[in-house]
Design an enzyme around this catalytic site. Structure first.
Site, PDB file in Angstrom:
ATOM      1  N   PRO A 302      -9.687   0.852   5.607  1.00  0.00           N
ATOM      2  CA  PRO A 302     -10.626   1.978   5.751  1.00  0.00           C
ATOM      3  C   PRO A 302     -10.278   3.057   4.733  1.00  0.00           C
ATOM      4  O   PRO A 302      -9.202   3.648   4.788  1.00  0.00           O
ATOM      5  CB  PRO A 302     -10.392   2.460   7.195  1.00  0.00           C
ATOM      6  CG  PRO A 302      -9.050   1.934   7.572  1.00  0.00           C
ATOM      7  CD  PRO A 302      -8.812   0.696   6.770  1.00  0.00           C
ATOM      8  N   GLN A 356     -12.562   3.032  12.556  1.00  0.00           N
ATOM      9  CA  GLN A 356     -11.254   3.679  12.702  1.00  0.00           C
ATOM     10  C   GLN A 356     -11.435   5.083  13.260  1.00  0.00           C
ATOM     11  O   GLN A 356     -12.238   5.871  12.738  1.00  0.00           O
ATOM     12  CB  GLN A 356     -10.519   3.741  11.368  1.00  0.00           C
ATOM     13  CG  GLN A 356      -9.088   4.250  11.514  1.00  0.00           C
ATOM     14  CD  GLN A 356      -8.356   4.366  10.186  1.00  0.00           C
ATOM     15  OE1 GLN A 356      -8.706   5.203   9.362  1.00  0.00           O
ATOM     16  NE2 GLN A 356      -7.346   3.537   9.986  1.00  0.00           N
ATOM     17  N   CYS A 387      -2.456   8.437   8.634  1.00  0.00           N
ATOM     18  CA  CYS A 387      -3.009   9.430   7.706  1.00  0.00           C
ATOM     19  C   CYS A 387      -1.956  10.489   7.386  1.00  0.00           C
ATOM     20  O   CYS A 387      -1.406  11.116   8.294  1.00  0.00           O
ATOM     21  CB  CYS A 387      -4.247  10.082   8.308  1.00  0.00           C
ATOM     22  SG  CYS A 387      -5.033  11.275   7.203  1.00  0.00           S
ATOM     23  N   HIS A 456       1.623   0.181   6.553  1.00  0.00           N
ATOM     24  CA  HIS A 456       1.675   0.609   5.147  1.00  0.00           C
ATOM     25  C   HIS A 456       3.142   0.866   4.813  1.00  0.00           C
ATOM     26  O   HIS A 456       3.792   1.659   5.487  1.00  0.00           O
ATOM     27  CB  HIS A 456       0.837   1.879   4.965  1.00  0.00           C
ATOM     28  CG  HIS A 456       0.758   2.353   3.547  1.00  0.00           C
ATOM     29  ND1 HIS A 456      -0.007   3.423   3.169  1.00  0.00           N
ATOM     30  CD2 HIS A 456       1.337   1.903   2.409  1.00  0.00           C
ATOM     31  CE1 HIS A 456       0.110   3.609   1.861  1.00  0.00           C
ATOM     32  NE2 HIS A 456       0.928   2.697   1.389  1.00  0.00           N
ATOM     33  N   GLY A 489       0.144  -2.310   0.786  1.00  0.00           N
ATOM     34  CA  GLY A 489       0.858  -1.552  -0.233  1.00  0.00           C
ATOM     35  C   GLY A 489       1.063  -2.315  -1.523  1.00  0.00           C
ATOM     36  O   GLY A 489       1.662  -3.399  -1.524  1.00  0.00           O
ATOM     37  N   ASP A 490       0.513  -1.782  -2.625  1.00  0.00           N
ATOM     38  CA  ASP A 490       0.776  -2.273  -3.986  1.00  0.00           C
ATOM     39  C   ASP A 490       0.174  -3.649  -4.300  1.00  0.00           C
ATOM     40  O   ASP A 490       0.668  -4.337  -5.185  1.00  0.00           O
ATOM     41  CB  ASP A 490       2.289  -2.327  -4.266  1.00  0.00           C
ATOM     42  CG  ASP A 490       2.967  -0.983  -4.102  1.00  0.00           C
ATOM     43  OD1 ASP A 490       2.262   0.029  -4.202  1.00  0.00           O
ATOM     44  OD2 ASP A 490       4.183  -0.949  -3.856  1.00  0.00           O
ATOM     45  N   ARG A 512      -5.994   0.666  -2.398  1.00  0.00           N
ATOM     46  CA  ARG A 512      -6.249   1.142  -3.762  1.00  0.00           C
ATOM     47  C   ARG A 512      -6.575   0.005  -4.723  1.00  0.00           C
ATOM     48  O   ARG A 512      -7.356   0.181  -5.660  1.00  0.00           O
ATOM     49  CB  ARG A 512      -5.035   1.917  -4.287  1.00  0.00           C
ATOM     50  CG  ARG A 512      -4.957   3.347  -3.811  1.00  0.00           C
ATOM     51  CD  ARG A 512      -3.783   4.050  -4.471  1.00  0.00           C
ATOM     52  NE  ARG A 512      -2.518   3.405  -4.172  1.00  0.00           N
ATOM     53  CZ  ARG A 512      -1.380   3.609  -4.844  1.00  0.00           C
ATOM     54  NH1 ARG A 512      -1.376   4.423  -5.882  1.00  0.00           N
ATOM     55  NH2 ARG A 512      -0.258   3.012  -4.493  1.00  0.00           N
TER      56      ARG A 512
END
Length: 641
Positions: A302, A356, A387, A456, A489-490, A512
């Site tokens: 999200p 969410q 968050c 995360h 992550g990543d 991302r």
């Protein structure tokens, strides 16, 4: 293969023939890709190049730089030419211009809908009712073809459409193509906020029967976490035997309340007298809740602002298995805010979709869960406990829930008691960088009844800096079993995904990485690096604008809203480095691209981190921006005025 130059720390290694300087990069773009080698220095002044460079000086992590200390009054009082350079996007306190502000004179909606009873607003209406007058001042069309008309056989925006020439007949009549007419957006998108429900929410006329039952169990100290209300030294003394208070308490114990038993409650079920209802016979047990197989799926995270419905449609097309709406504030949903409910909309192609919620209190979160369970179509509900932003954290939401375990337990148990779909949780490693909490919380969350945990691999303090801790994610994955745990992550290549799967996680969440290149899901599923051309990338952006016009509308307001979301997304896509330019494959997510000249002008333009160049790309797809258009990106970049 050409030898790689010495890349700076945190900078991706490119083949030397593509690497250039900041001045030459912006000179090349300013000249439209036609600058000669000897003319590049004259194409842009050093001041202009420095101004443009400020647009992309973001840290490799995606986080803005620390604020510089303000200069003295004389230095601050520079002429207005520096205003543009001074305006840089931030995550808070940034001005926002609403899309309808670009429409000076708007046609009355009653004319578009063909109302026989006249205008909605009567004599007080501020809109235009003369179609001829409206058309005389309406801006020129942005193109000769209307995507909505070509796709659905009709355009609901009529003459207000910015492509109206494609479907406007004599006397400004809106044309309909009966042969190609298909279901409109309202039939392909679900989870609308109906006016009647909005009115009842605003007047507080909605009842939350199941939520109130659970909340009463907490107040009496019998529910999950209820014991936390009786802090040491605050217990009420037991009434003396035979006293008036003791008789009163005894009478209350004997009086039947009719409360329904709640999971985790010590209150016994009480037999009641009355007709037998379906709710008594077919009461949903936890084992009978809708089951979702999350394992070995690719999960699109999200994403606030950029994770809108058109973007999710793109990711679904590229192979995302699970999608989730943007973070929605539970208090705003309970108040019936249309803008917040818009985050819950679901396209019919999203076959495994969740929403969410963000909140910090058991009462609002439980009521919101019951409200959504009865009024929208979702496959799961996710709690945002990851968050990191101050606005959410300081009031106890987001990462703040990880340090408030009693409230967290009450929220999870309460939402589970009213939902008929699985409840999932997204967390970080902890709040502080070197003080992990997730491994302590995960065994407890298994007892509380979560169906999926997403971790995360960074703390709140880290935000998006440093590398995600996949060793820690692996440890937590073993603790979570048999509850599936997804790692996040990543992930920016299929190689990153393969390494992530080796840690033993049940699945992968992409955030991302999907913003930088949404075709990442295809790369992971096909196990390859896709050297996508600039033309193919422009087609992806064009598809996004088509989906945006379908979702937000093809009038001025819809076009500019689509443009704004496109520009926000371009602040991420500019970080992508084409595979054919890399000296070492794959690109790492925390490596920033150096200045480089692509294999064609469009590839170079897409690499620019200056907002003026993002505007150029948007104009290729949505026509020229309005005269009074301005844009301040969410991420640190120079503003457009």
């Amino acid at each position: 293969m050409a030898a790689a130059r010495g890349a700076a720390a945190g900078e991706a290694a490119l083949k030397t023939q593509y690497v250039t300087t900041k001045e030459k990069f912006h000179a090349f773009l300013a000249a439209g890709g036609n600058a000669e080698e000897g003319e590049e220095e004259d194409a842009a002044t050093p001041e202009e190049c420095a101004d443009a460079a400020n647009g992309g000086a973001e840290e490799a992590s995606g986080e803005p730089e620390l604020k510089r200390r303000k200069l003295d009054d004389d230095a601050q009082a520079e002429d207005t030419q520096q205003d543009k350079k001074g305006m840089k996007g931030q995550n808070k306190s940034r001005p926002h211009m609403k899309p309808h502000s670009y429409d000076d004179r708007r046609l009355c909606p009653s004319l578009l809908q063909g109302r026989e009873n006249g205008c909605f607003f009567g004599e007080k209406c501020k809109f235009i009712h003369d179609v001829t007058d409206y058309m005389s001042t309406k801006p020129a069309d942005l193109g000769e073809q209307c995507y909505l008309y070509d796709t659905f056989g009709r355009c609901a925006y009529g003459i207000t459409c910015r492509f109206a020439g494609a479907h406007t007949g004599p006397d400004f009549k809106n044309l309909v193509n009966k042969e190609s007419e298909t279901p409109t957006t309202s039939e392909t998108v679900r989870n609308y906020l109906h006016k009647d429900l909005q009115r009842r929410l605003r007047k507080r006329q909605v009842t939350f029967t199941r939520s109130e039952t659970y909340l009463r169990s907490i107040r009496t100290g019998n529910g999950a976490g209820g014991q936390s209300r009786n802090r040491p030294g605050s217990e009420r003394a037991a009434p003396e035997p035979g006293s008036e208070r003791a008789a009163k308490v005894e009478g209350q114990k004997q009086e039947p309340t009719g409360d329904v038993g709640v999971e985790g409650s010590k209150t016994p079920l009480i037999k009641t007298v009355g007709p037998l209802t379906d709710a008594d016979v077919i009461k949903l047990r936890p084992c009978e809740k809708k089951q979702v197989d999350f394992r070995d799926k690719l999960y699109l995270a999200p994403l606030t602002t950029c994770g809108n419905l058109p973007f999710r449609r793109l990711c679904k097309r590229f192979g995302a298995d699970i999608t989730c709406g943007e973070m929605a504030m539970c208090t705003n949903l309970l108040q019936g805010q249309a803008s917040e409910w818009a985050l819950l909309k679901r396209h019919h192609t999203e076959d495994l979709f969740g929403v969410q919620l963000e909140g910090c209190f058991p009462d609002t979160m439980t009521r919101c869960a019951e409200l959504l369970s009865e009024n929208i179509d979702v496959d799961f509900v996710d709690i945002n406990s990851g968050c990191p932003i101050d606005l959410v954290y300081r009031k106890g939401g987001g990462c703040g829930l990880m340090t408030r375990t009693n409230k967290f337990e009450q929220i999870i148990r309460g939402m589970n008691s009213v939902l008929d779909v699985p409840l999932t949780v997204k967390i970080r490693t902890g709040v502080q960088q070197n003080c992990n909490l997730a491994h302590k919380l995960i065994p407890e969350m298994k007892k509380w009844g979560v169906s999926l945990i997403t971790l995360h691999g960074r703390s709140r303090e880290q935000r998006y800096t440093k590398m995600a801790d996949w060793d820690y994610i692996s440890t937590c994955s073993r603790l979570a079993s048999p509850v599936p745990l997804f790692g996040n992550g990543d992930i920016l290549s299929y190689e990153d995904a393969m390494k992530a799967r080796e840690t033993g996680v049940s699945g992968i969440m992409v955030a991302r990485g999907a913003l930088i290149k949404p075709w990442l899901f295809t790369e992971i599923k096909e196990g390859r690096h896709w050297d996508i051309s600039s033309g193919e990338r422009l087609d992806v952006l064009r598809d996004f604008t088509h989906y945006g016009l379908e979702h937000w509308g093809s009038d001025t307001q819809g076009v500019e809203k689509t443009r704004n979301f496109l520009l926000e997304w371009l602040s991420f896509t500019c970080r992508y480095i084409p595979v054919g330019l890399l000296e070492r494959v794959p690109q790492k997510i925390n490596e920033r691209p150096p200045y480089y000249l692509g294999r064609d002008y469009l590839e170079t333009l897409m690499a620019s981190q200056h907002v003026d160049d993002w505007i150029k790309i948007s104009e290729m797809l949505l026509g020229s921006v309005p005269k009074n258009f301005n844009f301040l990106p969410k991420h640190k970049a120079s503003a457009y005025k």
